[in-house]
Write a protein that holds these residues in place. Sequence first.
Motif, PDB file in Angstrom:
ATOM      1  N   ASP A 172       0.860  -1.195   0.000  1.00 37.03           N
ATOM      2  CA  ASP A 172       0.000   0.000   0.000  1.00 37.03           C
ATOM      3  C   ASP A 172       0.890   1.236   0.000  1.00 37.03           C
ATOM      4  N   ALA A 207      -0.545   4.564   1.530  1.00 32.59           N
ATOM      5  CA  ALA A 207      -0.517   4.565   2.992  1.00 32.59           C
ATOM      6  C   ALA A 207       0.904   4.749   3.510  1.00 32.59           C
ATOM      7  N   GLU A 222      -2.331  15.061   3.828  1.00 32.99           N
ATOM      8  CA  GLU A 222      -2.984  14.507   2.652  1.00 32.99           C
ATOM      9  C   GLU A 222      -2.620  15.273   1.388  1.00 32.99           C
ATOM     10  N   ARG A 247      -9.821   7.126  -0.582  1.00 32.71           N
ATOM     11  CA  ARG A 247      -8.804   7.383   0.436  1.00 32.71           C
ATOM     12  C   ARG A 247      -8.685   8.869   0.763  1.00 32.71           C
TER      13      ARG A 247
END
Length: 259
Positions: free
Chosen positions: A106, A109, A213, A232
Amino acid sequence: MGGPKGRKLPGVAEAGGRSAPAGRPALSARGEQARARLKEAAARVLERVGYRQMRVVDVTREAGVASGLFYHYFPDLNTLTIEVLQDFMQRFEAIEDIERGVAKGDWYARMHAHNRAVVESYARSPGIMRCMVQLGDEQPEFGELWRASYHRRLELLARAMPRLFPDAKLSGAQAHLVTTMLGGIGEHLLSEYYIVRAPGLREMELDEAEMTEWISVMFYRALFLENPPPERLKHAALVAQLQGRKSKQTTPDREDALS
């Protein structure tokens, strides 16, 4: 998952260690507590006033100890400052802590986790981060330690690049070049936003989650030439609209590239 070690300065303990300055006997438990209290106090003073204005009396007063005790534990303020900053620097390389709970393969992440650690440091300790940059510019040996730490973090991605993009046939030097360019995403922004507090940027009142983010999305886009999965995104979904002519995107197989 580290890389080449940065050169240590004389008398500076390894992160997490309890070594005394060169030539001094090991301290008692009480002595270790007093020394740790001085370091914690110095970190607070550095955050408030910076290392150029910090005095021994400021540190001892903050720690609640007699001024004369300072030199029992540290030869000078410079040694104390470097040790405090080096301990702080280790936060960026605590890979197991940073990536705890991140699923294998991932990559969004993983990027998000590392960016969160850096954003938290800038947001919560902008004075310490300012000291890092200033001391790195003024003292070559500390600058070498700071750069070595930075490049060890980049090496995590550089080692995976040839496996992420096998068709590109990247050499080690090319992978290092690409990751260094990508690593610049966010660094200047964080300095301008949290240290300089540039008015044009501060118009957007971003909390740590939002800043993390934004940076993570732009890093992911720059590396994979596509957006992260939309589900996400909570704060930077509009970034997905920053695109030119639509084309079919092919996502590389990333599962086996995780080092």
